[in-house]
Design an enzyme around this catalytic site. Structure first.
Site, PDB file in Angstrom:
ATOM      1  N   ASP A 150       0.830  -1.208   0.000  1.00  0.00           N
ATOM      2  CA  ASP A 150       0.000   0.000   0.000  1.00  0.00           C
ATOM      3  C   ASP A 150       0.868   1.263   0.000  1.00  0.00           C
ATOM      4  O   ASP A 150       1.542   1.552   0.990  1.00  0.00           O
ATOM      5  CB  ASP A 150      -0.902  -0.029   1.245  1.00  0.00           C
ATOM      6  CG  ASP A 150      -1.895   1.116   1.275  1.00  0.00           C
ATOM      7  OD1 ASP A 150      -2.037   1.812   0.253  1.00  0.00           O
ATOM      8  OD2 ASP A 150      -2.535   1.296   2.322  1.00  0.00           O
ATOM      9  N   ASP A 351      -1.858   6.395  -6.382  1.00  0.00           N
ATOM     10  CA  ASP A 351      -2.109   5.430  -5.312  1.00  0.00           C
ATOM     11  C   ASP A 351      -2.169   4.019  -5.881  1.00  0.00           C
ATOM     12  O   ASP A 351      -2.805   3.783  -6.900  1.00  0.00           O
ATOM     13  CB  ASP A 351      -3.443   5.797  -4.637  1.00  0.00           C
ATOM     14  CG  ASP A 351      -3.757   4.879  -3.460  1.00  0.00           C
ATOM     15  OD1 ASP A 351      -2.850   4.618  -2.664  1.00  0.00           O
ATOM     16  OD2 ASP A 351      -4.913   4.433  -3.352  1.00  0.00           O
TER      17      ASP A 351
END
Ligand SMILES: *[C@@H]1O[C@H](CO)[C@@H](O)[C@H](O)[C@H]1NC(C)=O
Length: 469
Positions: A150, A351
């Site tokens: 992440d 992201d």
């Protein structure tokens, strides 16, 4: 609830229906080469969350609507972080948590209830649905654990024996600190403990035995709470001692069967920043499509010649996220019919865990119109959740215009059909973008198969086509 029998049933069906040997061979070679350290840095294999080769695949029949629901929770969280960062830093640390001291097992329901009611958790991004998966070695002797990767969070954590409050079902055994000769719990007064507020946006706490307690939270009520710890992290035969991470004693809601999460954000506690003094302040990845193909995550040096770059923008809103500036978009070679200033009208982050790219509303509307016009021959399909530009068919089967996304400095993502449309079921495909009024996000459907480098040392992000399949 009974996910395991369902998975078994699914994998049996899968075995019968596919050329299993080819997939098994492809998967074996990925697993054998999953991690190593060489003179250019650390190299890990990345799997799409629904790849048949993932060591903890999501159910392959997970409806795409579930993916979108989690994506919305993640986006709402990222936006709220940027909107309320000042509030977070003024929050006062709690002196102790009701749950974790001395490893005593407490009544599960009452601990969960007191956690929910008394701990001011800042909801984090929903994890584990859109996030890619890898393996990480930890402890001495080293054992590998399935972890989601992440870029939107910092602290690395994994479920940890004895799971004083709760562990979800995971692939492989739970990490047992007592079985590692190099494990140590981290004390409350340490600088790493002091860093937790910035890393997790939640205050740290202190156990009765003076061990630092972290609280990582991810929206959708998913969170991990446990002891800040350090141990040796390893990549094949290469290793680094004293890696700081969370040993999770109360873990709720991580989707799939991963053991935990690897944080790659710009913060001292992320895996990236802990390895960077040895390897260099850059990492690169290629996110594969949902096929059996694998991608990679590398931390350290990279081949600079192959990329085109855009400056990493800085933002006071959140120092740990990766901001860039979108400067233009075109469909089939024609720029969208919006004023150029619209592209940069919102803060924009890149992201790894957001599935659908979010654009300023005016830009989205112009994109949707241009794509629909270019695909006028394709029969339209009804709106699907947040996706309002849908067609009958599949991305691979339709004539899809080239879409270019250009960033400050000229770096361009020339999107292939699979980066433009996402198949939401067997007979419907939708434009994989949505409008937002909050934070614009370059999501992972658009990044798939490109090599993307995050070069913090030179404050730039680079893109190169053809990194993986
Ligand atoms: C290190 O390993 C990576 C990934 O396997 C490979 O691409 C690279 O060429 C290797 N670098 C060196 C210097 O051996």
């Amino acid at each position: 609830m009974e996910v395991l029998p369902l998975l078994l049933a699914c994998s049996l069906l899968f075995t019968i229906a596919t050329p299993i040997r080819d997939i098994a061979d492809a998967c074996t070679s990925q697993i054998n080469g999953f991690a190593h350290l060489n003179s250019s840095g650390v190299h890990l294999t990345l799997h799409h969350p629904q790849s048949p080769c993932s060591p903890a695949p999501l159910p392959f029949n997970l409806p795409f609507s579930a993916v979108v629901t989690h994506d919305e929770a993640r986006v709402a969280h990222l936006a709220s972080r940027l909107a309320s960062n000042d509030d977070a830093s003024s929050r006062r640390p709690t002196s102790s948590l009701p749950l974790l001291h001395g490893g005593h097992r407490k009544n599960k329901a009452s601990v969960a209830a007191s956690l929910a009611s008394s701990v001011p958790l800042t909801p984090g991004a929903s994890v584990g649905v859109g996030n890619y998966v890898t393996r990480l070695g930890l402890g001495t002797p080293a054992t590998s654990y399935v972890m989601v990767v992440d870029t939107g969070s910092s602290l690395t954590w994994l479920q940890c024996s004895p799971c004083s409050v709760s562990c979800h079902r995971q692939a492989g055994p739970v990490f047992d600190p007592r079985a590692s000769g190099t494990y140590a719990a981290v004390q409350c007064g340490s600088s790493e403990c002091g860093e937790l507020q910035t890393a997790t946006l939640n205050p740290s706490a202190c156990s009765r035995s003076n061990v630092c307690i972290y609280q990582a939270s991810y929206g959708d009520s998913s969170y991990s709470v446990g002891y800040l710890s350090k141990d040796t992290v390893s990549f094949g035969s290469g290793y680094f001692p004293d890696f700081y991470y969370g040993c999770g004693q109360d873990n709720e809601g991580l989707f799939g069967r991963s053991a935990g999460l690897i944080g790659l954000a710009k913060n001292k506690l992320s895996l990236f920043y802990q390895l960077a003094p040895s390897l260099g302040y850059a990492f690169s990845y290629c996110l594969p499509t949902s096929s059996a193909a694998a991608g990679y995550l590398s931390i350290g040096s990279y081949n600079p010649g192959q990329y085109s770059y855009t400056p990493m923008a800085s933002s006071d809103l959140d120092a740990s996220l990766y901001f860039i500036s979108l400067s233009g978009m075109s469909v089939a070679g024609s720029p969208l019919a919006v004023s150029p200033s619209e592209y940069g009208s919102l803060p924009t982050i890149i992201d790894s865990g957001t599935v659908i790219t979010r654009l300023p509303a005016n830009v989205y509307t112009a994109l949707s119109r241009a794509v629909a016009a270019a695909m006028a021959g394709a029969p339209r399909a009804p709106t699907y959740s947040i996706l309002d530009t849908c067609f009958q068919g599949t991305a691979a089967g339709l004539r899809v215009p080239a879409v270019d996304m250009t960033f400050a400095g000229g770096a361009t993502l020339r999107l292939a059909p699979r980066n433009v449309l996402v198949d939401v079921d067997d007979s419907t495909t939708c434009l994989a973008f949505a409008p937002t009024g909050g934070t614009a996000i370059i999501g992972n459907t658009q990044q798939q198969t490109f090599s993307v480098v995050y070069d913090v040392a030179q404050s730039r992000i680079g893109f190169a086509a053809g990194g993986c399949s």
